[in-house]
Design an enzyme around this catalytic site. Structure first.
Site, PDB file in Angstrom:
ATOM      1  N   GLU A  92      32.665  20.925  50.886  1.00  0.00           N
ATOM      2  CA  GLU A  92      33.035  22.038  50.121  1.00  0.00           C
ATOM      3  C   GLU A  92      33.004  21.611  48.645  1.00  0.00           C
ATOM      4  O   GLU A  92      33.016  22.310  47.812  1.00  0.00           O
ATOM      5  CB  GLU A  92      34.182  22.711  50.696  1.00  0.00           C
ATOM      6  CG  GLU A  92      33.944  23.267  52.117  1.00  0.00           C
ATOM      7  CD  GLU A  92      32.962  24.437  52.124  1.00  0.00           C
ATOM      8  OE1 GLU A  92      32.731  25.110  51.090  1.00  0.00           O
ATOM      9  OE2 GLU A  92      32.235  24.427  53.150  1.00  0.00           O
ATOM     10  N   HIS A  95      30.069  21.770  46.687  1.00  0.00           N
ATOM     11  CA  HIS A  95      29.835  23.026  45.999  1.00  0.00           C
ATOM     12  C   HIS A  95      30.487  23.399  44.545  1.00  0.00           C
ATOM     13  O   HIS A  95      29.926  24.092  43.763  1.00  0.00           O
ATOM     14  CB  HIS A  95      30.070  24.047  46.894  1.00  0.00           C
ATOM     15  CG  HIS A  95      29.471  24.385  48.228  1.00  0.00           C
ATOM     16  ND1 HIS A  95      28.102  24.694  48.265  1.00  0.00           N
ATOM     17  CD2 HIS A  95      30.005  23.990  49.497  1.00  0.00           C
ATOM     18  CE1 HIS A  95      27.705  24.628  49.483  1.00  0.00           C
ATOM     19  NE2 HIS A  95      28.816  24.202  50.392  1.00  0.00           N
TER      20      HIS A  95
END
Length: 96
Positions: A92, A95
């Site tokens: 994550e 990202h």
């Protein structure tokens, strides 16, 4: 219709069960950092000091919100020191 869709449904079910099995197995392997600490380290190393890290209710509800500049981790991945928690947090953070 069912003859055409059944193989895709079976493949999707098999892939999800394998992913969940690996996810749960990864939570049994200890890591030196929690998911939140790993994400903060990665974000800071990339110069993203302005990205906040929060918990998000649910399991595997982890995501990065680019409009809010917030990385949200499920409670288990936020606080646990496990291979799965660190791996998902790193994914994550990537990202961002």
């Amino acid at each position: 219709y069912l003859v055409y869709i059944a193989p895709a449904l079976l493949l999707a079910f098999w892939a999800k069960s394998r992913m969940m099995s690996a996810y749960h197995e990864g939570h049994t392997i200890a890591a030196p950092l929690s998911g939140a600490a790993a994400a903060r380290y990665i974000l800071d190393a990339g110069g993203l000091h302005n990205v906040a890290i929060e918990t998000s209710p649910g399991e595997l509800s982890d995501h990065y919100s680019p409009t809010e500049k917030v990385l949200r981790l499920s409670p288990r991945n936020f606080s646990e020191r496990s291979l799965s928690a660190v791996g998902i947090a790193a994914h994550e953070a990537g990202h961002a």
